[in-house]
Scaffold this motif. Structure first.
Motif, PDB file in Angstrom:
ATOM      1  N   CYS A 390       0.827  -1.215   0.000  1.00  0.00           N
ATOM      2  CA  CYS A 390       0.000   0.000   0.000  1.00  0.00           C
ATOM      3  C   CYS A 390       0.857   1.259   0.000  1.00  0.00           C
ATOM      4  N   ILE A 391       0.535   2.178  -0.881  1.00  0.00           N
ATOM      5  CA  ILE A 391       1.276   3.454  -0.936  1.00  0.00           C
ATOM      6  C   ILE A 391       0.443   4.590  -0.350  1.00  0.00           C
ATOM      7  N   SER A 392      -0.647   4.230   0.312  1.00  0.00           N
ATOM      8  CA  SER A 392      -1.496   5.212   1.002  1.00  0.00           C
ATOM      9  C   SER A 392      -2.047   6.304   0.084  1.00  0.00           C
ATOM     10  N   CYS A 393      -2.304   5.964  -1.152  1.00  0.00           N
ATOM     11  CA  CYS A 393      -2.829   6.976  -2.078  1.00  0.00           C
ATOM     12  C   CYS A 393      -4.267   7.355  -1.748  1.00  0.00           C
ATOM     13  N   GLY A 394      -5.009   6.425  -1.154  1.00  0.00           N
ATOM     14  CA  GLY A 394      -6.373   6.736  -0.728  1.00  0.00           C
ATOM     15  C   GLY A 394      -7.445   6.564  -1.792  1.00  0.00           C
ATOM     16  N   CYS A 396      -8.851   3.907  -2.786  1.00  0.00           N
ATOM     17  CA  CYS A 396      -9.858   2.945  -2.321  1.00  0.00           C
ATOM     18  C   CYS A 396     -10.894   3.616  -1.431  1.00  0.00           C
ATOM     19  N   ARG A 407      -8.443   2.471   3.139  1.00  0.00           N
ATOM     20  CA  ARG A 407      -6.989   2.688   3.266  1.00  0.00           C
ATOM     21  C   ARG A 407      -6.497   2.394   4.682  1.00  0.00           C
ATOM     22  N   ALA A 410      -5.957  -1.131   4.934  1.00  0.00           N
ATOM     23  CA  ALA A 410      -4.832  -1.546   4.085  1.00  0.00           C
ATOM     24  C   ALA A 410      -3.497  -1.197   4.737  1.00  0.00           C
ATOM     25  N   CYS A 431      -7.388   0.419  -6.991  1.00  0.00           N
ATOM     26  CA  CYS A 431      -6.101   0.389  -6.285  1.00  0.00           C
ATOM     27  C   CYS A 431      -4.967   0.185  -7.291  1.00  0.00           C
ATOM     28  N   VAL A 435      -3.578  -4.152  -3.925  1.00  0.00           N
ATOM     29  CA  VAL A 435      -3.526  -4.472  -2.497  1.00  0.00           C
ATOM     30  C   VAL A 435      -4.753  -5.244  -2.024  1.00  0.00           C
TER      31      VAL A 435
HETATM   32  S1  SF4 Z   1      -5.798   2.278  -3.282  1.00  0.00           S
HETATM   33 FE1  SF4 Z   1      -5.865   1.981  -1.052  1.00  0.00          FE
HETATM   34  S2  SF4 Z   1      -4.922  -0.013  -0.699  1.00  0.00           S
HETATM   35 FE2  SF4 Z   1      -4.355   0.622  -2.785  1.00  0.00          FE
HETATM   36  S3  SF4 Z   1      -2.381   1.656  -2.546  1.00  0.00           S
HETATM   37 FE3  SF4 Z   1      -3.955   3.254  -2.452  1.00  0.00          FE
HETATM   38  S4  SF4 Z   1      -4.398   3.463  -0.242  1.00  0.00           S
HETATM   39 FE4  SF4 Z   1      -3.296   1.531  -0.490  1.00  0.00          FE
END
Ligand code: SF4
Ligand code: SF4
Length: 466
Positions: A390-394, A396, A407, A410, A431, A435
């Protein structure tokens, strides 16, 4: 060209192609026919031709637009620019659409005469739908027939758009084909055809898959009597309706979670997933919303259980009263008004552009609450998370229509086991790191509360998943 699917950092330019302009023209003409009939300004002849052109133009416009928009892009999720558009970010257009939808529902429920309903012969927009209704069942159109037709058209056309948008994702493909099928065949064509073929019987042949308690009138005296008077067909509807909520629903929810219904079968879910897809990011992710949502949805479930118990008491005791109060006036009618009309209709669909596409499913649907109890405590369904990736992009969390902070799970590497998750799979689809995975498996270790423990070789050793 490399495309980054969901990072809407820049406002995309609006350059409509020729095909897209044509699609807009078709949509305008198709919609104008309906509006002109509503205003009684359309020609009073050739109704079937006008209806055919109107509905076909509306369908064709969405199909053409979506095909032209998405076919030029590589497969993958296309949510570019959602936060920059007035319609999808609670701007003026969103409020305007919300207002139009709300007014439409108010007319449907309480002022059908303004839509042209008239015992002496329909006028206005209902007159436009008469030819189709006559074809099905030799009766003029009711407001609910018109609504069912437009509702089904919305799921079909926006479902095709959804298929283009999410192409390349098998899960999204099959569940969208499924909701289109269930809406068109089980909720629309079959009940209308059955009604036409059984004109001698009292009406009962509604949507077979619309189980109690979502179908709150299932146990009402008129409905029970109509099914009992409907011969073997009526008995089939009665038995299947009870079997559906008492046996089928718990069993399927145990094996695959409530997604089998909410994201594959249900008409409300079908509209939310197709026509409501552009608004899925509007669901609130606040902890306070989660708390309110739990009280609301379980409150509605308790409410309908009590109302149904009272209604059944009235039915079997042969009295229409409880403690001297009319059961219909004081128990059933308030539920129909508050939950059936205001919550599910006006707020549930009318507020899509403001509250998100699953407001009703998240906060009001008693069937979702019922299935949610199984999903939380007795189901094999979970969304597993490969936290290390997980890269914490958010993404999801942003596109979770049920407002779940995916997140957060995750990041902690925890399985997502939530009663509200409808298993739409969009969190997983958007995602960029792969993940999230929707899975069914043993109940043991399904809910992981403890810290993640990984040994020196990188193998998870806390006993909760891999
Ligand atoms: S979409 Fe969610 S689970 Fe996937 S990398 Fe981004 S924060 Fe992590
Ligand atoms: S957690 Fe994922 S699958 Fe569940 S409702 Fe949210 S987006 Fe859909």
């Amino acid at each position: 060209m490399t495309e980054f699917p969901n990072h809407a950092f820049a406002k995309p330019p609006v350059n409509l192609s020729l095909l897209q302009k044509l699609a807009w023209l078709l949509a305008t003409v198709g919609f104008a026919v309906i509006v002109l009939h509503f205003l009684n300004l359309a020609p009073g002849a050739y109704y079937s031709t006008q209806l055919t052109f109107s509905l076909s133009f509306l369908l064709l416009s969405v199909v053409l637009y979506a095909a032209d928009l998405y076919r030029k892009k590589s497969s993958g999720i296309k949510n570019d620019g959602v936060w920059f558009r007035s319609l999808t970010n609670r701007g003026v257009w969103a409020w305007a659409l919300g207002l139009v939808l709300t007014v439409f529902y108010v007319l449907l429920y309480w002022f059908p005469e303004l839509l042209g309903m008239d015992a002496a012969g329909n006028t206005g927009v209902l007159r436009l739908f008469d030819p189709l209704s006559m074809l099905f069942k030799s009766q003029p159109a009711s407001q609910w027939f018109m609504y069912g037709t437009l509702y089904s058209l919305a799921i079909l056309s926006m479902g095709i758009k959804f298929l283009w948008k999410y192409r390349g994702n098998r899960y999204q493909f099959w569940r969208t084909v499924s909701v289109i099928f269930f809406q068109l065949v089980l909720a629309y064509f079959l009940p209308e055809i059955m009604e036409g073929l059984n004109q001698d019987k009292a009406y009962f042949a509604k949507d077979l898959k619309n189980f109690w308690p979502l179908n709150y009138y299932f146990f009402e005296p008129w409905h029970l009597d109509n099914m009992r008077a409907g011969g073997s067909l009526g008995m089939f509807y009665l038995v299947f309706g009870i079997f559906g909520f008492a046996v089928l629903t718990p069993i399927l929810t145990y094996f695959v979670g409530k997604r089998w219904y909410c994201s594959w079968v249900c008409g409300c879910g079908g509209l939310a997933e197709t026509a409501g897809d552009p608004f899925r990011q509007l669901s609130s992710k606040k902890l306070s919303s989660w708390k309110i949502e739990r009280w609301l949805i379980h409150g509605v479930l308790v409410y309908i259980v009590l109302v149904t118990a009272v209604v059944l008491y009235g039915y079997f005791s042969g009295t229409g009263e409880l403690f001297g109060l009319s059961i219909y006036e004081y128990f059933r009618k308030p539920y129909g008004f508050l939950v059936g009309a205001i919550f599910s209709g006006i707020a549930g669909v009318g507020f899509y552009p403001v509250l998100g596409n699953r407001f009703w499913c998240r906060c009001g649907c008693p069937l979702a609450a019922y299935m949610g109890l199984f999903q939380r405590f007795a189901s094999r369904f979970r969304i597993t998370t490969n936290g290390g990736q997980c890269i914490s992009c958010g993404n999801c969390s942003t596109y979770c229509e049920q407002g779940i902070d995916v997140r957060d799970y995750a990041q902690k590497g925890k399985n997502i086991v939530r009663s509200s998750c409808v298993g739409c799979g969009i969190c997983s689809a958007v995602c960029p790191r792969g993940v999230l995975k929707l899975e069914n498996g043993p109940q043991e270790g399904r809910i992981s509360e403890g810290p993640i423990v990984i040994d020196e070789g990188g193998v998870r050793i806390d006993g909760f998943g891999s």
